[in-house]
Design a protein around this motif. Structure first.
Motif, short mmCIF file in Angstrom:
data_model
loop_
_atom_site.label_atom_id
_atom_site.label_comp_id
_atom_site.label_asym_id
_atom_site.label_seq_id
_atom_site.Cartn_x
_atom_site.Cartn_y
_atom_site.Cartn_z
N LYS A 214 0.82 -1.21 0.00
CA LYS A 214 0.00 0.00 0.00
C LYS A 214 0.85 1.25 0.00
O LYS A 214 0.39 2.33 -0.39
CB LYS A 214 -0.90 0.00 1.23
N SER A 218 2.26 5.63 -3.09
CA SER A 218 2.45 7.00 -2.63
C SER A 218 3.92 7.36 -2.45
O SER A 218 4.33 8.49 -2.65
CB SER A 218 1.67 7.26 -1.35
N PRO A 260 1.89 8.05 6.18
CA PRO A 260 0.87 8.90 6.79
C PRO A 260 0.52 8.38 8.19
O PRO A 260 0.33 7.18 8.36
CB PRO A 260 -0.34 8.74 5.86
N GLN A 266 -4.69 3.46 12.10
CA GLN A 266 -5.42 2.29 11.63
C GLN A 266 -4.88 1.01 12.26
O GLN A 266 -5.65 0.14 12.66
CB GLN A 266 -5.35 2.24 10.09
C1 NAG Z 1 -1.42 4.29 4.59
O1 NAG Z 1 -0.37 4.83 3.82
C2 NAG Z 1 -0.52 4.64 2.43
C3 NAG Z 1 0.75 5.08 1.79
O2 NAG Z 1 0.95 6.43 1.90
C4 NAG Z 1 -1.73 5.38 1.95
O3 NAG Z 1 -1.90 5.21 0.57
C5 NAG Z 1 -2.96 4.86 2.69
O4 NAG Z 1 -4.08 5.62 2.34
C6 NAG Z 1 -2.72 4.93 4.17
N1 NAG Z 1 -3.86 4.28 4.79
C7 NAG Z 1 -4.40 4.73 5.88
C8 NAG Z 1 -5.61 4.02 6.40
O5 NAG Z 1 -3.95 5.69 6.45
#
Ligand code: NAG
Ligand code: NAG
Length: 312
Positions: A214, A218, A260, A266
């Motif tokens: 995941k 990003s 993030p 989470q």
């Molecule tokens: C966790 O980090 C990824 C990578 O930046 C991001 O795409 C994703 O939305 C994040 N998920 C949450 C639940 O914060």
């Protein structure tokens, strides 16, 4: 700088982004045939991106020694793995044995650099908890042999724990597993696999992610179309909920620019341990949360209340 927090390493998972961007800047994506070639390269290149063990450039040869930080009572080790690698490690003894809390911290580092860069953190843990510390260098990092990958790092983590379990002065101690960023994923897997043995007293996670897969879109935007090719999973979001028997401390730098902080939120939310503690560091970035005020105080109270408070 005896009692002051360790300086933040100035590199980390973020370097992956730079090398990925440089790598993807090849003009090949213009043609779809060549894009397949580029994806293929990314497939094979991804270990270099996920495990930038040559960052900084001398990280494979120059491993700062605990001596460089004024520590004299330590051992410089090479620990064999069951599959034939040799892992470099530092074992630090508590400085004043009368304060020894019968505790050993097993430290797992982030994805760049080597254990020498983390000695200041080990020293701060040792100074505050008066514990033994084992800093383990994954395969392919620093002075360890081999090439890193997910399967290998899991073997390395188990090898580190098994070493603590057989070493006379640590075999009866309570183990606290501590991991930063990638090290958090390593720590989660190790604790999930060993929680039933009763010797793991706590898990400390700092600025770690839900899964590498995941993270890829990003952290390396050019690679988002090939994220499905990622063969390194580190699926913490699937493994963490299995950890039910061990108290867990979540240390989250709210200014983390790389992972993030919502990933940590989470992870905390899905955590099924009934002893889970959330501690935010309002100004903590991905690499420098350890230098934030309160960081080690949070660790001390977690260890005192959740780890040792539970000791029968
Ligand atoms: C966790 O980090 C990824 C990578 O930046 C991001 O795409 C994703 O939305 C994040 N998920 C949450 C639940 O914060
Ligand atoms: C963390 O490391 C990345 C990658 O090297 C770097 O770009 C960034 O400036 C560092 N952040 C801090 C706060 O040191």
């Amino acid at each position: 700088m005896s009692e002051s927090p360790p300086p933040p390493p100035s590199w980390s998972i973020g370097n992956m982004a730079n090398s990925a961007i440089q790598f993807m800047r090849l003009p090949v994506l213009a043609s779809s045939g060549l894009a397949v070639v580029a994806s293929g390269l990314l497939y094979f290149k991804q270990n270099e991106l996920i495990y930038p063990r040559n960052v900084p450039v001398d990280a494979r040869t120059n491993v700062p020694s605990p001596k460089d930080f004024g520590i004299t009572d330590f051992e410089d080790l090479q620990i064999p793995t069951p599959d034939g690698e040799s892992l470099h490690a530092f074992f630090l003894r508590p400085r004043q044995s009368r304060y020894n809390l019968d505790l050993t911290v097993l430290m797992f580092h982030g994805n760049a650099g080597n254990i020498g860069h983390r000695v200041p953190i080990a020293k701060a843990l040792q100074d505050t908890l008066r514990c033994n510390v084992l800093l383990l260098e994954y395969r392919g990092y620093g002075l360890s042999t081999g090439v890193p990958d997910e399967t290998g790092l899991k073997i390395d983590a188990q090898t580190g724990l098994d070493y603590i379990r057989q070493r006379p002065e640590t075999k009866d101690t309570t183990v606290v597993v501590y991991g930063q960023s990638l090290g958090g994923a390593v720590a989660i897997n190790l604790v999930a696999a060993n929680q039933d043995s009763g010797d793991i007293g706590g898990l400390i996670l700092e600025n770690t992610f839900l899964s590498i897969r995941k993270l890829i879109p990003s952290v390396f935007p050019p690679a988002r179309y090939v994220a499905r090719l990622c063969h390194q999973y580190w699926a913490s979001e699937d493994v963490l909920p299995r950890v039910t028997e061990v108290p867990i401390l979540f240390l989250s730098g709210l200014k983390d620019e790389l992972v993030p902080p919502s990933n940590m939120t989470q992870l905390f939310a899905i955590c099924q341990s009934d002893r889970k503690v959330w501690r935010a560091l309002p100004n903590g970035g991905h690499n420098d949360s350890v230098a934030e005020p309160g960081y080690f105080e949070h660790i001390i109270s977690f260890v005192t209340e959740e780890v040792l408070g539970d000791k029968k």
